[in-house]
Scaffold this active site. Structure first.
Site, mmCIF file in Angstrom:
data_model
loop_
_atom_site.group_PDB
_atom_site.id
_atom_site.type_symbol
_atom_site.label_atom_id
_atom_site.label_comp_id
_atom_site.label_asym_id
_atom_site.label_seq_id
_atom_site.Cartn_x
_atom_site.Cartn_y
_atom_site.Cartn_z
ATOM 1 N N ASP A 21 -9.845 41.262 -52.358
ATOM 2 C CA ASP A 21 -9.131 42.099 -51.789
ATOM 3 C C ASP A 21 -9.449 42.387 -50.020
ATOM 4 O O ASP A 21 -10.660 42.576 -49.985
ATOM 5 C CB ASP A 21 -9.244 43.570 -52.421
ATOM 6 N N ASN A 29 -2.042 44.513 -40.397
ATOM 7 C CA ASN A 29 -0.741 44.470 -40.028
ATOM 8 C C ASN A 29 0.009 45.411 -39.102
ATOM 9 O O ASN A 29 0.769 44.893 -38.230
ATOM 10 C CB ASN A 29 0.033 44.650 -41.324
ATOM 11 N N ASP A 38 -0.536 37.289 -41.778
ATOM 12 C CA ASP A 38 -0.266 36.084 -42.341
ATOM 13 C C ASP A 38 -1.270 35.164 -41.992
ATOM 14 O O ASP A 38 -1.682 34.283 -42.770
ATOM 15 C CB ASP A 38 1.232 35.415 -41.969
ATOM 16 N N GLU A 64 -2.496 41.535 -50.259
ATOM 17 C CA GLU A 64 -3.884 41.037 -49.613
ATOM 18 C C GLU A 64 -4.818 40.655 -50.992
ATOM 19 O O GLU A 64 -6.046 40.575 -50.491
ATOM 20 C CB GLU A 64 -4.413 42.165 -48.984
#
Length: 181
Positions: A21, A29, A38, A64
């Site tokens: 994770d 983000n 990304d 994620e």
């Protein structure tokens, strides 16, 4: 493809599974934008491909999170491998304009035990990664919530069946890959 070939290459033995994770991914983000997020995801996927064995299977599970299947590997050995990958990943510099930052991940690792279904294994590893990421970021804990299941040896057929069930239990958008293609 490579994933199917890898599944049939798996020999007998134990099997460990990990869930990774990315720490604070939502804030990456929000702060730098989804294209930069990304890039962070691609950097982790690339590092996993470089560092895992050909028989190991990794894939993006959701958002994620990544799952890694380690055939013929104990949970202890899988944690050691992931800890080295975690250290390397935390040193990668990511760029946004003139700014740069690092990212990290936390992971949970379980060993497959006879009688567990793929769904139970995924639920167990999800609970381990939630505990590890809540307790401390940038960590692959040494022990997982007590002693855990006993190690069992499996036949080719059993390992292939489990791997197939794990893949079927993953969301349809999951991307999978094998190490060092």
């Amino acid at each position: 493809g490579a994933l199917t070939n890898s599944l049939f290459f798996i020999l007998t033995g134990m099997l460990a599974m990990a869930m990774i994770d990315l720490d604070h991914f939502r804030s990456i983000n929000d702060r730098f934008g989804h294209p930069v997020g990304d890039q962070v995801l691609r950097a982790l996927a690339r590092l996993l491909r470089q560092r895992l064995r050909r028989t190991d299977i990794s894939g993006r599970y959701s958002g994620e999170e990544f799952i890694v299947i380690f055939p013929e590997t104990s949970a202890r050995m899988a944690r050691m491998v992931l800890d080295r990958i975690r250290e390397s990943f935390s040193k990668i510099r990511h760029f946004y304009g003139a700014k740069d930052f690092t990212a990290s991940f936390s992971a949970g690792v379980v060993e497959f035990s006879s009688g567990q279904t793929a769904s139970e294994l995924i639920a167990l590893v999800e609970s381990y990664v939630l505990v590890s990421s809540a307790a401390a970021k940038n960590v692959v804990p040494d022990g997982q919530m007590g002693a855990g299941p006993a190690t069992t040896s499996f036949s080719n057929r059993e390992v292939r069946y489990l791997a197939r069930q794990l893949l079927l239990a993953m969301p349809p958008s999951t991307e999978t890959t094998t190490g060092k293609e």
